[in-house]
Write a protein that holds these residues in place. Structure first.
Motif, PDB file in Angstrom:
ATOM      1  N   TYR A 114      -2.341  -0.854   1.961  1.00 52.48           N
ATOM      2  CA  TYR A 114      -2.247   0.150   0.863  1.00 52.48           C
ATOM      3  C   TYR A 114      -3.529   1.223   0.892  1.00 52.48           C
ATOM      4  O   TYR A 114      -4.545   1.121   1.225  1.00 52.48           O
TER       5      TYR A 114
ATOM      6  N   GLN B 108       0.679   2.467  -3.383  1.00 55.63           N
ATOM      7  CA  GLN B 108       1.035   1.093  -3.199  1.00 55.63           C
ATOM      8  C   GLN B 108       2.303   1.173  -2.147  1.00 55.63           C
ATOM      9  O   GLN B 108       2.881   2.307  -1.677  1.00 55.63           O
TER      10      GLN B 108
ATOM     11  N   GLU C 206       5.499  -1.406  -0.121  1.00 53.47           N
ATOM     12  CA  GLU C 206       6.486  -2.624  -0.397  1.00 53.47           C
ATOM     13  C   GLU C 206       5.812  -3.958  -0.147  1.00 53.47           C
ATOM     14  O   GLU C 206       5.658  -4.780  -1.052  1.00 53.47           O
TER      15      GLU C 206
ATOM     16  N   ARG D 254       0.514  -4.537  -2.135  1.00 58.18           N
ATOM     17  CA  ARG D 254       0.406  -3.900  -3.565  1.00 58.18           C
ATOM     18  C   ARG D 254      -0.756  -4.609  -4.201  1.00 58.18           C
ATOM     19  O   ARG D 254      -0.993  -5.776  -3.874  1.00 58.18           O
TER      20      ARG D 254
ATOM     21  N   SER E  44      -2.235  -5.623  -7.905  1.00 59.94           N
ATOM     22  CA  SER E  44      -1.543  -5.856  -9.113  1.00 59.94           C
ATOM     23  C   SER E  44      -2.641  -5.854 -10.314  1.00 59.94           C
ATOM     24  O   SER E  44      -2.320  -5.486 -11.436  1.00 59.94           O
TER      25      SER E  44
ATOM     26  N   GLU F 165      -4.328  -2.529 -14.264  1.00 56.24           N
ATOM     27  CA  GLU F 165      -3.264  -2.787 -13.673  1.00 56.24           C
ATOM     28  C   GLU F 165      -2.412  -1.717 -13.210  1.00 56.24           C
ATOM     29  O   GLU F 165      -1.706  -1.344 -13.987  1.00 56.24           O
TER      30      GLU F 165
ATOM     31  N   THR G 237       3.341  -0.360 -10.203  1.00 54.95           N
ATOM     32  CA  THR G 237       4.077  -0.874  -8.662  1.00 54.95           C
ATOM     33  C   THR G 237       4.045   0.375  -7.725  1.00 54.95           C
ATOM     34  O   THR G 237       4.003  -0.065  -6.536  1.00 54.95           O
ATOM     35  N   LYS G 238       4.301   1.416  -8.240  1.00 50.40           N
ATOM     36  CA  LYS G 238       4.237   2.555  -7.041  1.00 50.40           C
ATOM     37  C   LYS G 238       3.116   3.248  -7.007  1.00 50.40           C
ATOM     38  O   LYS G 238       2.949   4.299  -6.197  1.00 50.40           O
TER      39      LYS G 238
ATOM     40  N   THR H 165      -1.128  -8.579  -3.087  1.00 46.85           N
ATOM     41  CA  THR H 165      -0.250  -9.097  -2.034  1.00 46.85           C
ATOM     42  C   THR H 165      -0.963  -9.898  -1.154  1.00 46.85           C
ATOM     43  O   THR H 165      -1.993  -9.395  -0.402  1.00 46.85           O
TER      44      THR H 165
END
Length: 406
Positions: free
Chosen positions: A25, A48, A50, A53, A55, A85, A88-89, A133
């Motif tokens: 990332y 980020q 797929e 990522r 979090s 936090e 997600t994108k 991740t």
């Protein structure tokens, strides 16, 4: 058939490379300076992917120094901890950092003036625990946005191909931070490349920083450093300034601070410049209560490298070790949370004796072999030192047994 097999082999070879790319990332650090406010404006932007990522990040951010915190996603603060936090994108965290920091004697070890700033990247972007991740790694860049009248900047990191950002790589961590000293403003920088290491010496214009003398000293000792330690960092940045800055030396990742009027070689034959440089290159740190290991290695090799480079004669080197032996003679134990003065001097004398013991028992071996084994290992204990010395000479060290009784 052969062509088909070759094509399949190529695909298999390319697959890991593609997988490694998707497991990264992007992190972009943008740092601006506001002299009138005495602050830096910091942005951390995360892009980020797929399979890669982030979090949650929890930073050490005491309210007294970090303010105006805002950004995308969820942000919460508890005491000196800030949790972020990101979406997600991806998203961005923004805040201000108060730069000026003085020690108990009133001297600054970080400062922003109307025409320059000297600060550690470790403070601009504080340490953080990161939840990401599994297997994800960061690909980080640092951008500096300078106010009008601030034409130059330098960092411990090398410029990217775009010439506008710095490539930040911390091999020991999956989350790369722009650690080390940063200097920006109306500054003068002298640089060269020696033994594959870029050396840059920077200070505000008008300050009595002996840029060329520092560059010459490191040019002379770099070959001995490579021979002793095996590897050198890609870049070494030395920053300095005069009063009211702190009159000492402080090492950081790939960089160090040294007061502009600090002598390159002191009357006793030691050198703040070489001491801090050894810290930077070896990254040897003592375990809890054993700071003498880091300080002793830095001081001993600071002197020894000057001898090897011909900056100290054999006679002067012997006098320096003799001075250290005398200065530390009243020290009862090397063990302490902080090592300085007489304790470090005793450690230097002990390491000199240890080097002689190694050379006596193992021809063509020296303390260099031990130093290389300890480099980059994190916290080093007396037991680690004993183990590595025994591996070199094939028997327990009598010098260590005398200096560090169980």
């Amino acid at each position: 058939m052969r062509i088909g097999s070759l094509w399949l082999s190529c695909l298999l070879l390319l697959a890991p490379a593609a997988q490694a790319k998707t497991s990264e990332y992007d992190v972009t650090y943008t740092i601006g300076f506001e002299p009138a406010q005495g602050e830096a404006i910091v942005s951390i932007a995360i892009e980020q992917r797929e399979q890669a990522r982030v979090s949650r990040l929890v930073f050490d951010m005491p309210e007294a120094r970090y303010s105006a915190i805002e950004g995308d996603g969820k942000i919460s603060r508890t005491g000196g901890k800030l949790a972020w936090e990101p979406p997600t994108k991806g998203g961005e965290l923004r805040y201000r950092y108060r730069i000026d920091h003085s020690r108990s004697n009133g001297a600054f070890d970080a400062r922003i003036a109307k025409d320059f700033a000297i600060v550690r990247g470790d403070d601009l972007v504080p340490s953080a625990s990161v939840k990401a991740t599994k297997g994800a790694d960061s690909r980080a860049r640092l951008r500096l946005e300078l106010p009008p009248g601030w034409p130059h900047a330098d960092t411990p990191w090398k410029l990217a191909k775009d010439g506008k950002s710095y490539v930040v790589v911390n091999a020991e961590r999956s989350f790369d931070r722009p650690t080390g000293w940063i200097i920006a403003g109306d500054i003068g920088v002298r640089r060269d490349v020696v033994e594959g290491m870029e050396i840059a010496v920077g200070a505000p214009k008008g300050e009595p920083m002996p840029r060329m003398q520092i560059l010459s000293m490191l040019t002379a000792t770099a070959p001995a450093m490579r021979e002793a330690f095996g590897t050198l960092p890609p870049k070494l940045l030395i920053v300095g300034a005069g009063d009211p800055m702190w009159r000492g030396g402080l090492s950081g990742p790939r960089s160090l601070w040294m007061h502009a009027e600090r002598p390159l070689i002191s009357e006793n034959g030691s050198s703040t410049l070489m001491h801090e440089t050894v810290h930077v290159v070896t990254r040897i740190r003592g375990a809890k209560g054993e700071d003498w290991i880091a300080e002793g290695f830095a001081e001993y090799y600071g002197i020894e490298l000057m001898r090897r480079a011909g900056l100290l004669s054999e006679a002067r080197f012997d006098k320096t070790i003799g001075w250290m032996r005398k200065h530390g003679r009243k020290v009862k134990t090397l063990r302490a949370d902080s090592s300085a003065g007489p304790r470090t001097a005793r450690a230097v004398a002990m390491l000199s004796d240890l080097d002689a013991e190694i050379r006596q028992h193992a021809p063509n071996r020296s303390l260099d072999d031990v130093a290389r084994a300890l480099m980059g290992r994190g916290r080093v204990s007396s037991e680690d030192l004993r183990t590595e010395v025994q591996a070199v000479i094939g028997a327990p060290s009598k010098v260590l047994q005398s200096a560090l009784p169980d």
